[in-house]
Design a protein around this motif. Structure first.
Motif, short mmCIF file in Angstrom:
data_model
loop_
_atom_site.label_atom_id
_atom_site.label_comp_id
_atom_site.label_asym_id
_atom_site.label_seq_id
_atom_site.Cartn_x
_atom_site.Cartn_y
_atom_site.Cartn_z
N THR A 198 -9.25 -18.46 9.76
CA THR A 198 -9.77 -18.44 8.41
C THR A 198 -9.68 -19.86 7.88
OG1 THR A 198 -8.82 -16.25 8.19
CG2 THR A 198 -9.44 -17.38 6.15
N TYR A 199 -10.71 -20.30 7.16
CA TYR A 199 -10.67 -21.68 6.67
C TYR A 199 -10.81 -21.74 5.15
CZ TYR A 199 -11.55 -23.59 11.36
OH TYR A 199 -11.47 -23.94 12.68
N LEU A 200 -10.03 -22.62 4.56
CA LEU A 200 -10.36 -23.06 3.21
C LEU A 200 -10.75 -24.52 3.35
CD1 LEU A 200 -10.44 -22.39 0.19
CD2 LEU A 200 -8.22 -23.45 -0.01
N PHE A 201 -12.02 -24.79 3.12
CA PHE A 201 -12.54 -26.10 3.43
C PHE A 201 -12.76 -26.88 2.14
CE2 PHE A 201 -14.95 -29.23 5.63
CZ PHE A 201 -14.50 -29.13 6.92
N VAL A 202 -11.81 -27.78 1.85
CA VAL A 202 -11.88 -28.55 0.61
C VAL A 202 -12.67 -29.82 0.87
CG1 VAL A 202 -10.52 -29.81 -1.07
CG2 VAL A 202 -9.66 -27.66 -0.15
N SER A 203 -13.70 -30.07 0.10
CA SER A 203 -14.52 -31.24 0.36
C SER A 203 -15.33 -31.62 -0.85
CB SER A 203 -15.46 -30.93 1.53
OG SER A 203 -16.24 -32.07 1.81
N HIS A 204 -15.70 -32.88 -0.93
CA HIS A 204 -16.66 -33.25 -1.95
C HIS A 204 -18.04 -33.40 -1.32
CE1 HIS A 204 -15.31 -37.18 -0.37
NE2 HIS A 204 -16.59 -37.43 -0.44
N ASP A 205 -18.10 -33.18 -0.01
CA ASP A 205 -19.34 -33.36 0.73
C ASP A 205 -20.09 -32.03 0.80
OD1 ASP A 205 -21.36 -33.73 2.55
OD2 ASP A 205 -20.17 -35.03 3.84
N LEU A 206 -21.10 -31.91 -0.06
CA LEU A 206 -21.80 -30.63 -0.15
C LEU A 206 -22.50 -30.27 1.16
CD1 LEU A 206 -23.28 -31.14 -3.69
CD2 LEU A 206 -21.51 -29.53 -3.04
N GLY A 207 -22.98 -31.29 1.87
CA GLY A 207 -23.68 -31.03 3.12
C GLY A 207 -22.77 -30.35 4.13
N VAL A 208 -21.53 -30.87 4.24
CA VAL A 208 -20.57 -30.30 5.17
C VAL A 208 -20.25 -28.87 4.78
CG1 VAL A 208 -18.16 -30.45 5.87
CG2 VAL A 208 -19.56 -32.50 5.84
N VAL A 209 -20.04 -28.65 3.49
CA VAL A 209 -19.66 -27.32 3.04
C VAL A 209 -20.81 -26.34 3.28
CG1 VAL A 209 -19.15 -25.99 0.97
CG2 VAL A 209 -17.99 -28.14 1.39
N ARG A 210 -22.03 -26.79 3.02
CA ARG A 210 -23.18 -25.92 3.22
C ARG A 210 -23.30 -25.49 4.68
NH1 ARG A 210 -28.94 -27.79 0.98
NH2 ARG A 210 -29.77 -25.71 0.66
N LEU A 211 -22.98 -26.43 5.57
CA LEU A 211 -23.08 -26.16 6.99
C LEU A 211 -22.06 -25.13 7.44
CD1 LEU A 211 -24.39 -27.30 9.70
CD2 LEU A 211 -22.35 -28.72 9.84
N LEU A 212 -20.85 -25.22 6.86
CA LEU A 212 -19.72 -24.49 7.42
C LEU A 212 -19.39 -23.21 6.68
CD1 LEU A 212 -18.69 -26.24 9.67
CD2 LEU A 212 -16.60 -26.64 8.40
N ALA A 213 -19.55 -23.23 5.34
CA ALA A 213 -18.89 -22.20 4.55
C ALA A 213 -19.70 -20.92 4.44
CB ALA A 213 -18.59 -22.75 3.17
N ASP A 214 -18.97 -19.80 4.38
CA ASP A 214 -19.60 -18.53 4.07
C ASP A 214 -19.74 -18.38 2.56
OD1 ASP A 214 -19.53 -17.79 6.78
OD2 ASP A 214 -17.43 -17.18 6.55
N ARG A 215 -18.66 -18.77 1.87
CA ARG A 215 -18.69 -18.73 0.42
C ARG A 215 -18.27 -20.09 -0.09
NH1 ARG A 215 -15.30 -15.20 -2.72
NH2 ARG A 215 -13.89 -15.17 -0.94
#
Lengths: 306, 329
Positions: B217-234
């Motif tokens: 399970t990941y909590l992916f903290v980032s300011h990089d929206l591109g990375v988050v869009r690629l990885l995150a479910d929510r």
């Protein structure tokens, strides 16, 4: 997803597990001055430690002294025909032998006092940084107080109370020097405590003891080493001063400072060698250790290195 | 459908600079010094389901890293509850609390600063598993080798020091260290921000592969929206210590509701040049020492009305799984 399996394993050009320490040692010896100072100190330590092997007589075995050889200038021969390269004192004691024996006392006091003060100061500094709050404030005020008093004055007062003796000189030196380490270690530990790798260690639920001993202290070593080197030289000089003033080591185990004091009365009557040669050795010892300390500071301080 | 791996309820963290002695004395004679309090995280509730990737985005200083650090057990929350595997962290005894916190590991932003420079890789990765008796000390080398292979490191380099590795390799060491204690949740705090783009892709691929292999399970903290869009479910959007919008990634990027989210997405660089109105967020991030009353975003919000100044909007569901904290949506 096949991209992940192209593992970047390129490590060419990197020597097997070369530690930071080894790199720094190599860097240290790139300075000819530091190398010379290190060799000098090493030689002095060896000669002092194995003094009986290097000297013609035990200067404090009265049966080996001959009053007939008293106050001979450097280069003169004794009654028995042995050349005294550094002369003799009023009791016919070979100055060269006395210097090596005296150096042994000086170095022992300097190193032991530094080692004990360093350990004590490190423990107090780490506790101060870790516990924080009023403990930290209290310890640091004591440190301020300690550092605001001239060390020679404090040491003299202590020795006036303790009396003479090698152990008492060491105790007095520890008391005047622990504060330097406590302040240095506290500052370094406060910095390291906030480092990300310490956060990582906390996240891994490692105990405070493990974090302090495996993570924080090893990274506080550079400033400790630098301070300790400077303080060895300081301790030796301080001990020499105390002994010169007659408050230091006992007469049965004279240090360089006491040799200088014993020849002091003869200086004006032209018999310069009794004081001068021990003084020269003292200056060389303290100077060489200080040079080592300067180089260590350059090598270990990443901000000075390019 | 799924059970929560981690859940926080009304979690708060305040950083206080207390008054020093002089200021306290000055107060006694009539000066008016007050303690400076920063509400880094302000009553945040968030739930991360098992095997889910939740992205947390926001400007610097919005409290997303603080939230991650509380989950990883590095910071103690001042208020609120953390639940791990359905258990209240504060109600567990010491041993089980430790085990729960150990199961949430963190991957740090700066790969160099997060590795002890005086420790060999084998010790960096192997210290915790040995201390926690996950692996007997005798078997630590093969264990570390296995993990190093898993993250794409050559086990032959196990006796090297961090300075002997490249940035990407250091990032992998940081991941290996976290994996070594068999976590179920990884908090990645800007885990790829310090890396070159090409290395970033490798590390992101590694995260995705590990997720598939280990069910992490990941909590992916980032300011990089591109990375988050690629990885995150929510994806959750934070602003000044509060979550202002949270929605499934596709929905959030396609149909953002909160004005702040919209502005944030509008600022996202895009390859395809679109004819679009460029609406930058007005002004600066307000000082967290003295956040605006009501909705924290109202001074910069193009749509702010009188109500926004007085009343802080609550996070409420506006559609399935999509919540926003705004009076106007």
């Amino acid at each position: 997803m096949s991209t992940v399996d192209q593992l970047p394993t390129e490590t060419a050009g990197v020597e097997e597990g070369e530690s930071m320490l080894r790199r720094q040692v190599r860097e240290y010896f790139r300075s000819p001055l530091a190398t010379a100072a290190t060799i000098t100190v090493a030689t002095l330590i060896l000669m002092a430690f194995f003094a009986p092997l290097f000297v013609p007589q035990n200067p404090y075995d009265l049966s080996q002294l001959d009053i007939m050889d008293g106050l001979l200038p450097p280069g003169e021969s004794t009654y028995s025909g042995r050349v005294l390269w550094l002369g003799s004192d009023e009791q016919g004691r070979d100055i060269y032998s006395a210097i090596l024996f005296g150096l042994r006392t000086s170095l022992t006091v300097g190193f032991l006092a530094t080692a004990i003060a360093c350990m004590l100061g490190t423990i107090i500094g780490v506790i101060s940084a870790y516990v924080g709050g009023w403990v930290d404030s209290f310890v640091m005020r004591v440190v301020d107080l300690q550092l605001s008093l001239p060390s020679i004055l404090v040491a003299l007062v202590l020795l006036a109370a303790f009396g003479r003796g090698i152990d008492k000189v060491i105790a007095a030196l520890v008391i005047v020097q622990w504060a330097y380490y406590a302040r240095t270690v506290r500052a370094a530990a406060l910095v390291e405590r906030g480092a990300e790798y310490v956060e990582a260690a906390r996240c891994l639920m490692l105990s405070n003891t493990q974090i302090v001993f495996r993570h924080v202290l090893p990274n506080c070593m550079p400033p400790i080493i630098v301070v300790a080197t400077a303080q060895i030289a300081h301790a030796i000089a301080l001990e020499a001063t105390l002994s010169f003033l007659g408050a230091g080591v006992p007469v049965t185990q004279p240090s360089l400072g006491m040799l200088i004091a014993s020849g002091y009365n003869y200086l004006l009557s032209g018999q310069y060698w009794i004081s001068t040669y021990p003084g020269v050795v003292l200056v060389i010892t303290v100077g060489a250790i200080n040079l080592m300390g300067d180089r260590l500071r350059d090598v270990l301080n990443p901000r000075l290195a390019n | 459908m799924s059970e929560p791996a981690v859940e926080v309820r009304n979690l708060s963290k305040r950083f206080v600079r207390s008054l020093d002695f002089v200021e306290r004395v000055a107060n006694l004679v009539g000066a008016n010094y007050r303690e400076e309090v920063v509400s880094a995280v302000d009553r945040v509730s968030l739930r991360v389901d098992r095997a889910e990737v939740v992205g947390l985005v926001g400007e610097s200083g919005c409290g997303k890293s603080t939230l991650g650090r509380m989950l990883a057990g590095i910071l103690e929350p001042d208020d609120g509850e953390i639940l791990m595997g359905g258990e209240h962290l504060n109600r567990l005894d010491d041993r089980r609390r430790k085990a729960a916190l150990l199961s949430t590991q963190m991957v740090f932003q700066n790969p160099m600063a997060s590795l002890n420079p005086r420790m060999r890789v084998v010790d960096t990765i192997g210290q915790a598993p040995v201390k926690h008796s996950i692996v007997p000390a005798r078997e630590i080398v093969p264990y570390v080798d296995g993990i190093m292979r898993q993250v794409g490191l050559d086990p032959a380099t196990r006796n090297h020091y961090p300075h002997q590795f490249s940035g990407g390799q250091r990032a992998r060491i940081g991941i290996a260290r976290a994996l070594a204690v068999k976590p179920s949740v990884l908090v990645c705090d800007e885990a790829t921000a310090a890396l070159d783009v090409s290395i970033q892709a490798q590390v992101l691929n590694l995260f995705m592969r590990l997720r598939a292999q280990l069910g992490l399970t990941y909590l992916f903290v980032s300011h990089d929206l591109g990375v988050v869009r690629l990885l995150a479910d929510r994806v959750g959007v934070m602003y000044l210590g509060r979550i202002v919008e949270i929605a499934p990634a596709g929905r959030l990027f396609a149909d953002p509701q909160h004005p702040y989210t919209r502005a944030l997405l509008a600022d996202m660089p895009q390859l395809v040049a679109k004819k679009r109105r460029f609406v930058a967020i007005k002004g600066q991030l307000p000082s967290p020492l003295n956040p605006p009353m009501g909705c924290h975003f109202h001074p910069r919000c193009p749509m702010a009305v009188a109500r926004c100044r007085g009343e802080a909007p609550a996070l409420r569901e506006i559609a399935g799984n999509h919540s926003a904290a705004c009076h106007l949506v």
